[in-house]
Design an enzyme around this catalytic site. Structure first.
Site, mmCIF file in Angstrom:
data_model
loop_
_atom_site.group_PDB
_atom_site.id
_atom_site.type_symbol
_atom_site.label_atom_id
_atom_site.label_comp_id
_atom_site.label_asym_id
_atom_site.label_seq_id
_atom_site.Cartn_x
_atom_site.Cartn_y
_atom_site.Cartn_z
ATOM 1 N N ARG A 9 -51.891 55.703 43.521
ATOM 2 C CA ARG A 9 -52.363 55.460 44.962
ATOM 3 C C ARG A 9 -52.272 54.341 44.654
ATOM 4 N NH1 ARG A 9 -55.948 60.697 46.019
ATOM 5 N NH2 ARG A 9 -56.801 58.957 47.172
ATOM 6 N N ARG A 19 -65.250 66.861 55.656
ATOM 7 C CA ARG A 19 -65.618 65.310 54.617
ATOM 8 C C ARG A 19 -67.041 64.222 56.219
ATOM 9 N NH1 ARG A 19 -61.369 64.029 51.823
ATOM 10 N NH2 ARG A 19 -61.320 61.650 50.614
HETATM 11 P P1 AP5 Z 1 -58.180 62.153 49.015
HETATM 12 O O1 AP5 Z 1 -56.780 62.295 48.978
HETATM 13 O O2 AP5 Z 1 -58.819 63.436 49.699
HETATM 14 O O3 AP5 Z 1 -58.746 61.199 48.081
HETATM 15 P P2 AP5 Z 1 -60.206 61.101 47.647
HETATM 16 O O4 AP5 Z 1 -61.890 62.243 48.282
HETATM 17 O O5 AP5 Z 1 -61.057 60.214 48.066
HETATM 18 O O6 AP5 Z 1 -60.720 61.794 46.733
HETATM 19 P P3 AP5 Z 1 -59.636 61.722 45.181
HETATM 20 O O7 AP5 Z 1 -58.182 62.640 45.708
HETATM 21 O O8 AP5 Z 1 -59.563 60.619 44.819
HETATM 22 O O9 AP5 Z 1 -60.260 62.584 43.666
HETATM 23 P P4 AP5 Z 1 -60.439 64.158 43.616
HETATM 24 O O10 AP5 Z 1 -61.389 64.405 43.816
HETATM 25 O O11 AP5 Z 1 -59.655 65.124 43.930
HETATM 26 O O12 AP5 Z 1 -59.774 63.960 41.940
HETATM 27 P P5 AP5 Z 1 -58.941 63.678 40.811
HETATM 28 O O13 AP5 Z 1 -59.132 65.168 40.659
HETATM 29 O O14 AP5 Z 1 -57.654 63.213 41.882
HETATM 30 O O15 AP5 Z 1 -57.973 61.184 50.358
HETATM 31 C C1 AP5 Z 1 -57.666 59.622 50.668
HETATM 32 C C2 AP5 Z 1 -57.531 59.175 51.766
HETATM 33 O O16 AP5 Z 1 -57.247 60.055 52.872
HETATM 34 C C3 AP5 Z 1 -59.247 59.514 52.197
HETATM 35 O O17 AP5 Z 1 -59.720 58.111 51.882
HETATM 36 C C4 AP5 Z 1 -59.188 59.319 53.781
HETATM 37 O O18 AP5 Z 1 -58.472 58.088 54.947
HETATM 38 C C5 AP5 Z 1 -58.029 60.424 54.022
HETATM 39 N N1 AP5 Z 1 -58.834 61.365 54.586
HETATM 40 C C6 AP5 Z 1 -58.489 62.518 53.926
HETATM 41 N N2 AP5 Z 1 -59.055 63.924 54.125
HETATM 42 C C7 AP5 Z 1 -59.563 63.282 55.025
HETATM 43 C C8 AP5 Z 1 -60.912 64.261 55.945
HETATM 44 N N3 AP5 Z 1 -60.864 65.235 55.928
HETATM 45 N N4 AP5 Z 1 -61.080 63.612 57.047
HETATM 46 C C9 AP5 Z 1 -60.682 61.865 57.383
HETATM 47 N N5 AP5 Z 1 -60.106 61.360 55.986
HETATM 48 C C10 AP5 Z 1 -59.466 62.367 55.597
HETATM 49 O O19 AP5 Z 1 -59.918 62.859 39.815
HETATM 50 C C11 AP5 Z 1 -60.004 61.457 39.413
HETATM 51 C C12 AP5 Z 1 -59.855 61.146 38.106
HETATM 52 O O20 AP5 Z 1 -60.475 61.790 37.271
HETATM 53 C C13 AP5 Z 1 -58.064 62.070 37.728
HETATM 54 O O21 AP5 Z 1 -57.597 60.553 36.794
HETATM 55 C C14 AP5 Z 1 -58.895 62.846 36.627
HETATM 56 O O22 AP5 Z 1 -57.393 63.285 35.411
HETATM 57 C C15 AP5 Z 1 -60.063 62.353 36.513
HETATM 58 N N6 AP5 Z 1 -60.170 63.655 36.248
HETATM 59 C C16 AP5 Z 1 -60.767 65.028 36.624
HETATM 60 N N7 AP5 Z 1 -61.946 65.867 36.573
HETATM 61 C C17 AP5 Z 1 -62.405 64.747 34.951
HETATM 62 C C18 AP5 Z 1 -63.001 65.230 34.401
HETATM 63 N N8 AP5 Z 1 -63.767 67.207 34.253
HETATM 64 N N9 AP5 Z 1 -63.283 65.536 33.221
HETATM 65 C C19 AP5 Z 1 -62.179 63.404 33.214
HETATM 66 N N10 AP5 Z 1 -61.637 63.120 33.867
HETATM 67 C C20 AP5 Z 1 -61.112 64.261 34.955
#
Ligand code: AP5
Length: 224
Positions: free
Chosen positions: A161, A90
């Site tokens: 979450r 990231r």
């Molecule tokens: P993390 O858990 O990695 O969260 P994020 O990057 O904010 O990503 P998300 O998990 O929220 O989203 P995603 O892209 O995985 O989407 P999803 O598939 O769930 O990190 C959380 C926290 O941890 C950070 O803020 C930080 O504090 C820390 N952290 C983690 N890694 C770090 C690092 N490397 N360095 C520093 N800090 C770190 O999908 C989202 C939604 O959309 C779901 O409801 C899903 O059903 C829907 N959806 C998915 N695909 C589609 C589609 N094609 N069409 C319609 N809806 C869809």
């Protein structure tokens, strides 16, 4: 050569959704740094409390902590043939660390960036629900469970979450722009960044990701 499949994209782009499908398809473990950190945040220690506060606010955890998490997790035997990274790297420092790690482990990094508009991201994140038992991801707007509030797979009540509220989502999107968007340029400059439209249906996105991975060839990203 074993692969390190890296899903890159803004919060809510669908990294976790696709990483789960890829894990089933390839038989590689899915390594979600967000999930690992959420588990660490439950410990009543200085580090646990620090991670809990940063995650709840939507801010990034330190590169040093991430280095420890990644080194320890990817040295497990289930990562020997390859693994899928969801949420790492990231920052530029994390990307450089990954390149060193891939060289040391003799694996090839394959990156896929999932692109989704800001308007869709907010709705996806505030509408997301997870199964605490099996980890299945739903969305009340785009991917609802068959029965409201209950996992299709195992009947467990769904959870939301703590960082999926409008305030924390705003901070997460800002952190992405500040720290992760420059990383995209780092990979783009190497000519190996492949981008796909993440607003297509989940299954279509998955087919595109599989095609990219199957067609991927060549070495790792050179350090600039
Ligand atoms: P993390 O858990 O990695 O969260 P994020 O990057 O904010 O990503 P998300 O998990 O929220 O989203 P995603 O892209 O995985 O989407 P999803 O598939 O769930 O990190 C959380 C926290 O941890 C950070 O803020 C930080 O504090 C820390 N952290 C983690 N890694 C770090 C690092 N490397 N360095 C520093 N800090 C770190 O999908 C989202 C939604 O959309 C779901 O409801 C899903 O059903 C829907 N959806 C998915 N695909 C589609 C589609 N094609 N069409 C319609 N809806 C869809």
């Amino acid at each position: 050569m074993g692969k390190i499949i890296v899903m890159v994209g803004a919060p809510g782009a669908g990294k976790g959704t696709q990483a789960r499908l890829l894990a089933e398809h390839f038989g590689y473990p899915q390594i979600s740094t967000g999930e690992i950190l959420r588990e660490m945040a439950q410990a009543d220690t200085l580090l646990g409390r620090e991670i809990r506060a940063l995650q709840a606010a939507g801010r990034l955890v330190s590169d040093d902590t991430l280095a420890q998490v990644i080194l320890s997790r990817t040295s497990q035997p289930d990562c020997a043939n390859g693994y899928i990274l969801d949420g790492f790297p990231r920052t530029r420092k994390q990307a450089e660390m990954l390149e060193d790690l891939a060289l040391k482990q003799g694996k090839k990094v394959v990156l896929v960036r999932v692109v989704v508009s800001d308007e869709a991201l907010m709705k996806r994140l505030t509408g997301r629900r997870n199964c605490p038992a099996c980890g299945e991801i739903y969305n009340i707007y785009f991917r609802p469970p068959r029965q409201e509030g209950v996992c299709d797979r195992d009947g467990t009540p769904l959870a939301q979450r703590s960082d999926d509220n409008a305030d924390a989502v705003g901070t997460r999107l800002a952190a992405y722009e500040e720290s992760t968007a420059p990383l995209i340029e780092f990979y783009r400059a190497s000519g190996r960044l492949v981008e796909i439209d993440g607003e297509l249906p989940v299954e279509k996105v998955f087919q595109k990701v599989i095609t990219i991975i199957d067609e991927s060839a060549g070495g790792n990203v050179p350090r600039s």
